[in-house]
Scaffold this active site. Structure first.
Site: not given
Ligand code: SPV
Ligand code: MN
Length: 620
Positions: A218, A269, A272-273, A286
């Site tokens: 991230g 939250c 993904t699910s 995402d």
């Molecule tokens: C999130 O935190 O919203 C993610 C993982 O999808 S990250 O790559 O850390 O942003």
């Molecule tokens: Mn994300």
């Protein structure tokens, strides 16, 4: 320094074939600054991609696990999540963004980060990579150049993004691309050592992000949240939407149709699910680019081709598809889970887990305490997996369509234990924009800092906004005017609790989404409440039986869908304060806020109670 001094003839040729002076200048500039020992240009060829994968193993950033294709990568103990504090927008003089955003004056910030990056790749190899954000040869897509000294980052990007070397050739020398410069900095046991000097600086003026002393994706992977920030600015300037949203196809049983939804949820939250719900198809989990086509139809693409998902509470019962994907042989990078005997273990996996092994803290045994005296869990709560979507049985067949897929509905969801009902349909587009804009959610382990604090998170995109909140909301309002086929907007909350216990099961979201899908075709009636349209008990009862094989009790419905008026009023009170501190919030927003509060007050008065069961209201 010229590139001839450090690139051998093969690499020079690869770069030269792009005929892109802008890209060459950037590479030359950052080679001179970062001072790598070696520079390798990676094309779309399989042997180049294999080289990166092998390099991650050779340099110790990844290790092989027992199952074919599986590897483990550990981020540093203090580099386990997004670092919001050190992620800043470089703000040129005279430019304004919301006060809620983290900024640093551009000159000052640049000086700071460039001095940290000076010599940061000494003794290391710089990988030069080209990617495409979105489907190939698509109007939606944006090309990206990535420079990194982390083979783990470059390997992750192979799995998460479409290749862009051949696409760069089609740029005909234009500088219309994003670029990202990343260095993990000095390493200790394969992990970034100087996290106190971690910086992630977003330079909108140059369409670039400079990030150093980190590896957690991230923070490090340019194409993910760093590109999201650049794309939000670009989308706002060009009048389309860049959203922190999944894209999925919903497939009702026995009906020959697919309906595409996009959904914004803060990190950890349930985004993904939801996109991976059994029986449905996934395009992305995402980030989506959304535009209106010539026929007035909103269309979306996933800018990614893989998933960087949280591996917590992933078990055969709650997340069957993900569980299966992670326990069968295929190219998969696990990060920050527990490794014992070459096998990965994580929190909430629904089976016995070992009492020792290697985790993000090094050698671990049950009861091990961190410096702060707190017990270290067997795996980090924000442990992750990286996989390709195309390998999943639920991958949607239109995922790579350069025209995108038609979008019928947006969902906004947060983590909220005591206010929002499980699902509600907004009254119209502007009301939906209002609902997205007032989203609140409890903080999670996906970002560094305290967990469980209720925070305002408009459209689940606050962490990534690079324009004033008013500009962003206005562009959503305008978007609704461009579409001829209206987009329905729903709000969900999977996390309602009573006496500390969740009121819903993990898979109940399947029922909500099939109800939403049916609403698009007017197949379900709804109850009009002050918040919008909610499901009838009878319809949910049928859906629970049909899709989950469960009895859905009336008393559960009443609990879940009762309107807790006072909690909502408190929420809107907080909202009002936040928006009052912002400049130029559109009138339409204020009108919806006032009307929303009034409808709640009227209902409270009419029914003489502050918790109003759903059936007090009338059906449409
Ligand atoms: C999130 O935190 O919203 C993610 C993982 O999808 S990250 O790559 O850390 O942003
Ligand atoms: Mn994300």
């Amino acid at each position: 320094m010229s590139l001839e001094k450090i690139l051998d003839s093969e690499n020079l040729e690869k770069l030269g074939a792009l005929e892109n002076k802008a890209a060459e200048d950037i590479i030359e500039h950052f080679v001179a600054l970062c001072k790598p020992d070696k520079v390798t240009v990676i094309t779309d060829a399989q042997e180049d991609i294999d080289y990166v994968r092998q390099l991650a193993l050779d340099n110790g950033e990844e290790k092989k696990l027992e199952m074919e294709g599986h590897t483990i990568h550990f981020d540093g103990y203090n580099d386990q999540a997004r670092d919001k504090g050190n992620t800043k927008i470089l703000l040129p003089k005279g430019v304004e963004v919301s006060k809620a955003l983290n900024t640093v004056p551009r000159e000052e910030g640049l000086k700071e980060v460039l001095s940290i990056m000076d010599g940061c790749m000494k003794g290391k190899e710089m990988l030069v990579r080209f990617f495409c954000l979105g489907p190939l040869d698509s109007e939606f897509s944006i090309l990206a150049l990535q420079l990194t000294d982390s083979a783990y980052v470059a390997h992750s990007e192979d799995m998460l993004y479409r290749t862009g070397y051949e696409q760069f050739k089609k740029l005909n020398g234009s500088n219309e691309f994003f670029h990202f410069v990343h260095s993990a900095g000095e390493l200790e046991n394969g992990a970034s050592k100087n996290v106190d000097k971690r910086r992630i600086y977003v330079d909108l003026q140059e369409n670039r992000v400079l990030t150093v002393n980190n590896q957690y994706a991230g923070n490090s992977v340019g194409l993910k949240k760093l590109a999201l920030r650049l794309a939000i600015k670009k989308a706002n300037d060009e009048d389309w939407l860049t959203e922190h949203m999944f894209v999925m196809g919903v497939h009702p049983n026995g009906k020959d149709r697919v309906t595409y939804f996009t959904g914004a949820f803060p990190s950890a939250c349930g985004k993904t699910s939801t996109a991976m719900l059994p029986g449905q198809t996934i395009i992305g989990d995402d980030i989506a680019y959304i535009r209106v086509d010539g026929e007035g139809q909103a269309r979306a693409v996933n800018i990614e081709q893989g998933i960087f998902g949280i591996i917590r509470d992933v078990n055969p019962e709650d997340d069957p598809i993900i569980y299966k994907a992670l326990t069968t042989p295929r190219e998969t990078i696990f990060s920050n889970v527990l490794i014992n005997n070459g096998k990965p273990y994580w929190l909430g996996m629904g089976m016995e887990t070992p009492e020792d092994g290697m985790n993000f803290s090094g050698e671990w045994q049950e009861g091990k305490k961190g410096k702060e005296g707190k017990e270290i869990p067997l795996a980090h709560k924000n442990a992750r997996y990286t996989i390709r979507i195309s390998e999943l049985e639920n991958a949607d067949k239109n995922a790579d369509d350069p025209k995108g897929v038609p979008v019928s509905a947006f969902i906004y969801g947060g983590r909220d234990s005591n206010t929002n009902i499980p699902v509600v349909e907004s009254l119209n587009w502007p009301h939906g924009v209002f609902v997205g804009a007032v989203l609140e959610s409890e903080t999670t382990a996906a970002t560094l800092g305290k967990e469980g604090e209720l925070k305002h998170n408009p459209m689940a995109n606050l962490d990534f906004l690079t324009v004033p909140l008013s500009t962003y909301i206005n562009s959503h309002l305008r978007f609704g005017e461009y579409v001829d086929k209206p987009i329905k907007v729903f709000a969900t909350n999977y996390f309602l609790k009573e006496q500390g216990k969740y009121l819903n099961g993990m898979l109940d979201k399947k029922v909500w989404i099939l109800w939403m899908e049916g609403r698009i075709y007017n197949e379900f009636k709804a109850i009009e409440t002050p918040l919008g349209m909610i499901p009838l008990y009878e319809d949910l009862k049928k859906l629970f039986r049909q899709y989950l094989g469960k009895d859905y009790a009336k008393k559960d419905y009443d609990k879940q869908f009762s309107i807790r008026v006072d909690n909502y009023l408190e929420k809107f009170n907080r909202t009002e304060k936040i928006f009052k501190a912002e400049e130029k919030i559109p009138d339409v927003f204020w009108e919806h806020l006032q009307q929303q509060i009034q409808r709640l007050l009227d209902a409270k008065k009419k029914f003489g109670r502050s918790t109003i069961p759903p059936e007090q209201f009338t059906t449409d």
